[in-house]
Design a protein around this motif. Structure first.
Motif, PDB file in Angstrom:
ATOM      1  N   ALA A  16      36.372 -16.779  39.856  1.00 13.62           N
ATOM      2  CA  ALA A  16      34.964 -16.398  39.722  1.00 13.62           C
ATOM      3  C   ALA A  16      34.408 -15.768  40.991  1.00 13.62           C
ATOM      4  O   ALA A  16      33.498 -14.939  40.934  1.00 13.62           O
ATOM      5  N   HIS A  17      34.936 -16.140  42.155  1.00 12.40           N
ATOM      6  CA  HIS A  17      34.406 -15.571  43.404  1.00 12.40           C
ATOM      7  C   HIS A  17      34.628 -14.064  43.466  1.00 12.40           C
ATOM      8  O   HIS A  17      33.855 -13.345  44.102  1.00 12.40           O
ATOM      9  N   HIS A  18      35.675 -13.560  42.811  1.00 14.03           N
ATOM     10  CA  HIS A  18      35.874 -12.108  42.755  1.00 14.03           C
ATOM     11  C   HIS A  18      34.797 -11.440  41.902  1.00 14.03           C
ATOM     12  O   HIS A  18      34.258 -10.394  42.269  1.00 14.03           O
ATOM     13  N   ARG A  19      34.491 -12.034  40.758  1.00 18.98           N
ATOM     14  CA  ARG A  19      33.560 -11.414  39.817  1.00 18.98           C
ATOM     15  C   ARG A  19      32.177 -11.236  40.428  1.00 18.98           C
ATOM     16  O   ARG A  19      31.456 -10.300  40.067  1.00 18.98           O
ATOM     17  N   ALA A  20      31.803 -12.100  41.346  1.00 19.39           N
ATOM     18  CA  ALA A  20      30.487 -11.974  41.981  1.00 19.39           C
ATOM     19  C   ALA A  20      30.397 -10.751  42.878  1.00 19.39           C
ATOM     20  O   ALA A  20      29.294 -10.343  43.258  1.00 19.39           O
ATOM     21  N   PHE A  21      31.550 -10.134  43.215  1.00 15.40           N
ATOM     22  CA  PHE A  21      31.553  -9.011  44.153  1.00 15.40           C
ATOM     23  C   PHE A  21      32.267  -7.776  43.593  1.00 15.40           C
ATOM     24  O   PHE A  21      32.676  -6.900  44.358  1.00 15.40           O
ATOM     25  N   ASP A  22      32.411  -7.689  42.275  1.00 14.58           N
ATOM     26  CA  ASP A  22      33.008  -6.479  41.702  1.00 14.58           C
ATOM     27  C   ASP A  22      32.130  -5.271  42.045  1.00 14.58           C
ATOM     28  O   ASP A  22      30.896  -5.355  41.955  1.00 14.58           O
ATOM     29  N   PRO A  23      32.730  -4.131  42.413  1.00 11.70           N
ATOM     30  CA  PRO A  23      31.916  -2.958  42.766  1.00 11.70           C
ATOM     31  C   PRO A  23      31.023  -2.528  41.599  1.00 11.70           C
ATOM     32  O   PRO A  23      31.519  -2.378  40.466  1.00 11.70           O
ATOM     33  N   PRO A  24      29.745  -2.335  41.818  1.00 14.03           N
ATOM     34  CA  PRO A  24      28.852  -1.945  40.715  1.00 14.03           C
ATOM     35  C   PRO A  24      29.309  -0.694  39.971  1.00 14.03           C
ATOM     36  O   PRO A  24      29.020  -0.544  38.779  1.00 14.03           O
ATOM     37  N   VAL A  25      30.038   0.180  40.646  1.00 15.94           N
ATOM     38  CA  VAL A  25      30.443   1.429  40.013  1.00 15.94           C
ATOM     39  C   VAL A  25      31.350   1.198  38.804  1.00 15.94           C
ATOM     40  O   VAL A  25      31.422   2.048  37.906  1.00 15.94           O
ATOM     41  N   VAL A  26      32.038   0.062  38.719  1.00 17.52           N
ATOM     42  CA  VAL A  26      32.926  -0.149  37.569  1.00 17.52           C
ATOM     43  C   VAL A  26      32.145  -0.224  36.268  1.00 17.52           C
ATOM     44  O   VAL A  26      32.716  -0.022  35.183  1.00 17.52           O
ATOM     45  N   TRP A  27      30.830  -0.504  36.361  1.00 15.72           N
ATOM     46  CA  TRP A  27      29.989  -0.569  35.162  1.00 15.72           C
ATOM     47  C   TRP A  27      29.274   0.763  34.900  1.00 15.72           C
ATOM     48  O   TRP A  27      28.464   0.856  33.974  1.00 15.72           O
ATOM     49  N   LYS A  28      29.566   1.775  35.728  1.00 11.95           N
ATOM     50  CA  LYS A  28      28.867   3.061  35.606  1.00 11.95           C
ATOM     51  C   LYS A  28      29.842   4.224  35.438  1.00 11.95           C
ATOM     52  O   LYS A  28      29.568   5.345  35.849  1.00 11.95           O
ATOM     53  N   LEU A  29      30.976   3.967  34.825  1.00 16.28           N
ATOM     54  CA  LEU A  29      32.006   4.994  34.692  1.00 16.28           C
ATOM     55  C   LEU A  29      31.755   5.932  33.513  1.00 16.28           C
ATOM     56  O   LEU A  29      32.398   6.973  33.410  1.00 16.28           O
ATOM     57  N   GLY A  30      30.841   5.576  32.633  1.00 18.65           N
ATOM     58  CA  GLY A  30      30.469   6.452  31.526  1.00 18.65           C
ATOM     59  C   GLY A  30      31.584   6.703  30.525  1.00 18.65           C
ATOM     60  O   GLY A  30      31.669   7.799  29.966  1.00 18.65           O
ATOM     61  N   LEU A  31      32.413   5.727  30.272  1.00 19.90           N
ATOM     62  CA  LEU A  31      33.541   5.912  29.367  1.00 19.90           C
ATOM     63  C   LEU A  31      33.093   5.806  27.911  1.00 19.90           C
ATOM     64  O   LEU A  31      32.270   4.955  27.559  1.00 19.90           O
ATOM     65  N   GLY A  32      33.668   6.659  27.082  1.00 19.61           N
ATOM     66  CA  GLY A  32      33.318   6.667  25.662  1.00 19.61           C
ATOM     67  C   GLY A  32      34.533   6.838  24.786  1.00 19.61           C
ATOM     68  O   GLY A  32      35.672   6.604  25.210  1.00 19.61           O
ATOM     69  N   ALA A  33      34.312   7.263  23.569  1.00 23.48           N
ATOM     70  CA  ALA A  33      35.391   7.437  22.598  1.00 23.48           C
ATOM     71  C   ALA A  33      36.420   8.423  23.139  1.00 23.48           C
ATOM     72  O   ALA A  33      36.075   9.478  23.683  1.00 23.48           O
ATOM     73  N   GLY A  34      37.684   8.077  23.011  1.00 20.82           N
ATOM     74  CA  GLY A  34      38.762   8.930  23.487  1.00 20.82           C
ATOM     75  C   GLY A  34      39.158   8.689  24.921  1.00 20.82           C
ATOM     76  O   GLY A  34      40.186   9.202  25.374  1.00 20.82           O
ATOM     77  N   ASP A  35      38.356   7.933  25.671  1.00 23.16           N
ATOM     78  CA  ASP A  35      38.686   7.613  27.059  1.00 23.16           C
ATOM     79  C   ASP A  35      39.539   6.346  27.127  1.00 23.16           C
ATOM     80  O   ASP A  35      39.457   5.474  26.262  1.00 23.16           O
ATOM     81  N   SER A  36      40.334   6.258  28.202  1.00 27.18           N
ATOM     82  CA  SER A  36      41.140   5.072  28.459  1.00 27.18           C
ATOM     83  C   SER A  36      40.925   4.624  29.899  1.00 27.18           C
ATOM     84  O   SER A  36      40.737   5.441  30.792  1.00 27.18           O
ATOM     85  N   LEU A  37      40.962   3.307  30.101  1.00 24.66           N
ATOM     86  CA  LEU A  37      40.802   2.707  31.420  1.00 24.66           C
ATOM     87  C   LEU A  37      41.996   1.803  31.695  1.00 24.66           C
ATOM     88  O   LEU A  37      42.435   1.061  30.811  1.00 24.66           O
ATOM     89  N   LEU A  38      42.503   1.858  32.914  1.00 27.71           N
ATOM     90  CA  LEU A  38      43.605   1.001  33.338  1.00 27.71           C
ATOM     91  C   LEU A  38      43.116   0.065  34.425  1.00 27.71           C
ATOM     92  O   LEU A  38      42.560   0.507  35.429  1.00 27.71           O
ATOM     93  N   ASP A  39      43.334  -1.248  34.236  1.00 23.15           N
ATOM     94  CA  ASP A  39      43.032  -2.249  35.252  1.00 23.15           C
ATOM     95  C   ASP A  39      44.343  -2.666  35.905  1.00 23.15           C
ATOM     96  O   ASP A  39      45.189  -3.305  35.266  1.00 23.15           O
ATOM     97  N   VAL A  40      44.507  -2.298  37.163  1.00 22.80           N
ATOM     98  CA  VAL A  40      45.741  -2.563  37.904  1.00 22.80           C
ATOM     99  C   VAL A  40      45.623  -3.897  38.629  1.00 22.80           C
ATOM    100  O   VAL A  40      44.728  -4.087  39.436  1.00 22.80           O
ATOM    101  N   GLY A  41      46.548  -4.817  38.337  1.00 22.25           N
ATOM    102  CA  GLY A  41      46.472  -6.159  38.888  1.00 22.25           C
ATOM    103  C   GLY A  41      45.412  -6.960  38.153  1.00 22.25           C
ATOM    104  O   GLY A  41      44.522  -7.548  38.755  1.00 22.25           O
ATOM    105  N   CYS A  42      45.525  -7.006  36.827  1.00 25.95           N
ATOM    106  CA  CYS A  42      44.469  -7.573  35.988  1.00 25.95           C
ATOM    107  C   CYS A  42      44.366  -9.087  36.097  1.00 25.95           C
ATOM    108  O   CYS A  42      43.376  -9.672  35.664  1.00 25.95           O
TER     109      CYS A  42
END
Length: 271
Positions: free
Chosen positions: A21-47
């Motif tokens: 949980a200590h990581h989640r409190a400091f996730d970069p805000p930009v990860v919620w502003k990537l504007g991804l939609g239909a047809g887009d894919s996202l990869l989480d490295v070291g999930c």
């Protein structure tokens, strides 16, 4: 969330899940502003145990999301979140083979587990996995991260009974300064970064969570090298000293994390 060859089995996904949980409190805000939609894919490295990956899949409900981790134990935990748009794979980042596949690659608290000599390959693999104009967002330990705590760990690990198992081979490698990482990025296919900065993050833990963080993350590399009772002794001894160092109040312990915050893009004209 290790992607270091030979170290993946050191992780315990069920334990890590309880102490992330200590990581989640400091996730970069930009990860919620990537504007991804239909047809887009996202990869989480070291999930890791998949909590951030699942949150990203919920936040971008029309995008496909894939999480990878080299630890089978971590991926086993992450797969409880799987859905038609969200899946997890056991895979090292060094072994990525995708080409022009992802609109975004996110990596949180992962790249510092990879020795710096392997980062040119890592950046090359990520670059080629991105579509043209695709974005990399990463947050990972910088040169002075938990500096005093690392000194405590090294001083304890070099003493009996631990030293006879470790024989001077401490499972740590240097983390990069911003200057060093800019040099690596400049020689990578990215050619540089849109953003690379240092961020200090004072993270608060209870006494129980402090020990949990040390056992499941900071001291993970020692687990394969020590018999289980000796590893637990190491955790207990280090935890006591770190608690004395970081105590900030009644059952409050503050650890000064130092992170490099990175954003980079694949060029629009990539072929």
């Amino acid at each position: 969330m290790t992607l270091v060859r030979g170290a993946a089995d050191a992780w315990r996904g069920s334990e890590y899940r309880e102490n992330t949980a200590h990581h989640r409190a400091f996730d970069p805000p930009v990860v919620w502003k990537l504007g991804l939609g239909a047809g887009d894919s996202l990869l989480d490295v070291g999930c890791g145990a998949g909590d951030l990956t699942a949150a990203l899949a919920d936040h971008y409900p029309r995008a496909e999301v894939i999480g990878i981790d080299a630890s089978p134990s971590q991926v086993e935990q992450a797969r409880r979140y799987e859905s038609p748009r969200l899946r997890f794979e056991v895979r090292r980042i060094q072994d990525l083979g995708w080409e022009k596949r992802f609109a975004a690659v996110v990596s949180i608290a992962c790249l510092h587990w990879i020795p710096i000599p392997e980062h040119p390959l890592v950046l090359e693999r990520i670059y080629h996995a991105l579509v043209p104009s695709g974005r990399l967002v990463a947050s990972f330990a910088g040169e002075t991260n938990i500096e005093e705590i690392r000194r405590i760990i090294f001083s304890v690990a070099e003493r009996p009974p631990y030293h006879k198992y470790l024989q001077g081979r401490l499972p740590h490698h240097p983390w990069p300064s911003p200057r060093r990482y800019r040099e690596i990025l400049a020689r990578s296919p990215f050619g540089g970064a849109e953003e690379l900065r240092t961020e200090t993050q004072p993270r608060s833990f209870s006494r129980t969570r402090l020990t949990g963080w040390l056992r499941t993350q900071t001291l993970t590399g020692y687990r394969p090298r020590l018999p289980p009772p000796v590893f637990e002794d190491l955790v207990a001894e280090v935890s006591e000293k770190v608690a004395d160092l970081t105590r900030a109040g009644d059952d409050v312990f503050v650890v000064p994390f130092v992170r490099l915050q990175l954003q980079a893009r694949r060029t629009k004209t990539a072929t």
